[in-house]
Design a protein around this motif. Sequence first.
Motif, short mmCIF file in Angstrom:
data_model
loop_
_atom_site.label_atom_id
_atom_site.label_comp_id
_atom_site.label_asym_id
_atom_site.label_seq_id
_atom_site.Cartn_x
_atom_site.Cartn_y
_atom_site.Cartn_z
N GLU A 88 10.55 -17.30 103.57
CA GLU A 88 9.22 -17.05 104.08
C GLU A 88 8.71 -15.66 103.71
OE1 GLU A 88 9.90 -17.63 108.19
OE2 GLU A 88 9.50 -19.81 108.14
N VAL A 89 9.61 -14.77 103.23
CA VAL A 89 9.24 -13.40 102.88
C VAL A 89 8.67 -13.38 101.48
CG1 VAL A 89 10.04 -11.04 102.55
CG2 VAL A 89 10.94 -12.42 104.42
N ALA A 90 7.44 -12.89 101.33
CA ALA A 90 6.81 -12.80 100.02
C ALA A 90 6.97 -11.42 99.40
CB ALA A 90 5.33 -13.14 100.13
N GLU A 91 7.05 -10.35 100.24
CA GLU A 91 7.12 -8.99 99.68
C GLU A 91 7.71 -8.05 100.73
OE1 GLU A 91 4.08 -5.47 98.11
OE2 GLU A 91 3.39 -7.56 98.22
N PHE A 92 8.61 -7.14 100.25
CA PHE A 92 9.13 -6.03 101.06
C PHE A 92 8.77 -4.74 100.32
CE2 PHE A 92 12.58 -8.94 102.70
CZ PHE A 92 12.07 -8.98 103.98
N SER A 93 8.43 -3.74 101.06
CA SER A 93 8.25 -2.42 100.41
C SER A 93 8.52 -1.32 101.42
CB SER A 93 6.82 -2.30 99.85
OG SER A 93 5.85 -2.32 100.89
N VAL A 94 9.06 -0.22 100.90
CA VAL A 94 9.32 0.97 101.71
C VAL A 94 8.66 2.15 101.02
CG1 VAL A 94 11.09 2.50 102.65
CG2 VAL A 94 11.50 0.04 102.56
N THR A 95 7.87 2.86 101.77
CA THR A 95 7.20 4.06 101.22
C THR A 95 7.61 5.26 102.05
OG1 THR A 95 5.25 3.68 102.60
CG2 THR A 95 5.22 2.72 100.38
N GLN A 134 9.98 12.00 113.94
CA GLN A 134 8.96 12.26 112.92
C GLN A 134 8.74 11.01 112.07
OE1 GLN A 134 10.11 15.64 110.59
NE2 GLN A 134 10.54 16.93 112.38
N LYS A 135 7.49 10.80 111.65
CA LYS A 135 7.19 9.69 110.75
C LYS A 135 7.53 10.11 109.34
CE LYS A 135 3.50 6.70 109.04
NZ LYS A 135 2.07 6.36 109.11
N ILE A 136 8.47 9.38 108.75
CA ILE A 136 8.90 9.75 107.41
C ILE A 136 8.49 8.70 106.37
CG2 ILE A 136 10.86 11.08 108.27
CD1 ILE A 136 12.62 8.69 107.64
N GLY A 137 7.93 7.55 106.83
CA GLY A 137 7.50 6.52 105.88
C GLY A 137 6.99 5.27 106.59
N GLU A 138 6.84 4.21 105.81
CA GLU A 138 6.34 2.94 106.34
C GLU A 138 7.11 1.78 105.70
OE1 GLU A 138 1.61 3.80 107.34
OE2 GLU A 138 2.19 2.71 105.50
N VAL A 139 7.24 0.75 106.52
CA VAL A 139 7.80 -0.52 106.03
C VAL A 139 6.66 -1.56 106.04
CG1 VAL A 139 9.35 -2.44 106.53
CG2 VAL A 139 10.12 -0.10 106.82
N ARG A 140 6.52 -2.18 104.90
CA ARG A 140 5.47 -3.23 104.77
C ARG A 140 6.16 -4.57 104.49
NH1 ARG A 140 1.95 -5.48 100.78
NH2 ARG A 140 -0.16 -5.86 101.64
N VAL A 141 5.93 -5.55 105.41
CA VAL A 141 6.51 -6.89 105.27
C VAL A 141 5.37 -7.89 105.13
CG1 VAL A 141 7.95 -8.65 106.35
CG2 VAL A 141 8.50 -6.23 106.64
N VAL A 142 5.44 -8.68 104.07
CA VAL A 142 4.44 -9.72 103.83
C VAL A 142 5.16 -11.08 103.84
CG1 VAL A 142 2.67 -10.63 102.28
CG2 VAL A 142 3.05 -8.15 102.44
N MET A 143 4.71 -11.96 104.72
CA MET A 143 5.31 -13.29 104.82
C MET A 143 4.25 -14.36 104.51
SD MET A 143 7.82 -12.84 108.12
CE MET A 143 8.85 -14.20 107.63
N THR A 144 4.67 -15.40 103.83
CA THR A 144 3.73 -16.45 103.41
C THR A 144 3.64 -17.56 104.45
OG1 THR A 144 3.24 -18.08 101.72
CG2 THR A 144 5.56 -17.63 102.13
N ARG A 145 2.44 -18.12 104.55
CA ARG A 145 2.21 -19.27 105.44
C ARG A 145 2.46 -20.60 104.72
NH1 ARG A 145 -1.52 -18.12 109.82
NH2 ARG A 145 -2.18 -15.95 109.81
#
Length: 402
Positions: A88-95, A134-145
């Motif tokens: 179900e996961v379409a994309e993972f990214s860490v910035t 402290q905020k050191i980055g972001e996690v972006r999770v994209v899941m498909t329907r």
Amino acid sequence: MPLPTRLITRATSLHTKLVLALAVLVALVAAGSAYGLIEHERERRFAELEGRASRIADLFSRSVAYPLWNVDRAAIDEQLAALAPNPEVAEFSVTAVGYGAVSTVTKIKGLQPADAIVRVVPIEYTPPGAVAPQKIGEVRVVMTRALVEEAVVHARRVTLGLLAAIVAMIYAATFVLLRRVVSKPIHRLEEMVDRIADGDLDARCPADSADELGRLASRVNAMADRLRDSATQLRDSEAKYRGIFENAVEGIFRLDRSGGLHDANPALARLMGYATPAELMVAVNGADGREGLTNGARSPGRRPLFTPEQLATQFAALARDGEIVGMELELTRADGNPIWVQLNARLRSSGEGGEPMEFDGLISDITSRKQALEDLRRHRDHLEEAVRERTAQLADASQRAE
């Protein structure tokens, strides 16, 4: 087709239509219920997918916080690889803050926003000696329907297939049941009504149940009984009438406006000098049996019962009074001899505007009475003449004596 047969056939057709309507109604109700359940399941699965996306993003943001602080790309890539098999996961990214993308895994490219569930969670870390994270980055999770949509579509197809099979089974079972419970008794009733319509008034349908069909069979049987009784009474009445008609001394007949003879009894035939009523009707109507006039005049070879003048007088009286009482007429027998009759008649049918078209008549032979009256008249005239002559002789003798 007789009216009862049409009603029974219409009832059979109505039962078939009711079965079909019931099946369609069940199908519509089941389809609506299934659609509502599937839509509810779809919304539930989407809600669960969104919840999983949020949980994965939160879990991933906590698990990569330390490797990201230490800039351990290998650990981050290892964790991304562990999540990659999830279909179900379409994309993972860490910035990273101030650095940009650290690691990205893209499984489905070109995913439309409407088909995606996106969760972005900040990555926070509390360094040693620090008080607040402290905020050191972001996690972006994209899941498909798409997987959920495919599962819903598959569920719809399976459900609709099952519904179609269930409705077909219900229709077949209901049809067979109604055929055994309703159609066969109705067909028996229909056959019995057809037999009654064909003249078999002794036909009866077994009324072996107490339901509506049993009561209907009983009523049809009662109707057959009444028809048989009525037919018996009608035959008796017809036989009685025919006996009176055949054995009457007076001539009985039915005549139309053109002089055509429709019916006659033996007494009329004998009165007019014929052996049978059939010979009389052939003589009056012609050898082909047709009635009335040809081109406004009686065809040659036909011997009308009444003259045109007599017909005109009769129908004028019928138009005026509706009946004829004691009309004396002179007719001509088959041998050419005259005969005096007395006619009594009553109007039978009228045309447009109330014009008399047909009447029933009764003829009595009054020739003997007419002859007796004529003899009496001649005898009276003879006596009067003799009296006049004797009176004249007496007057002459008296004169000579004086």
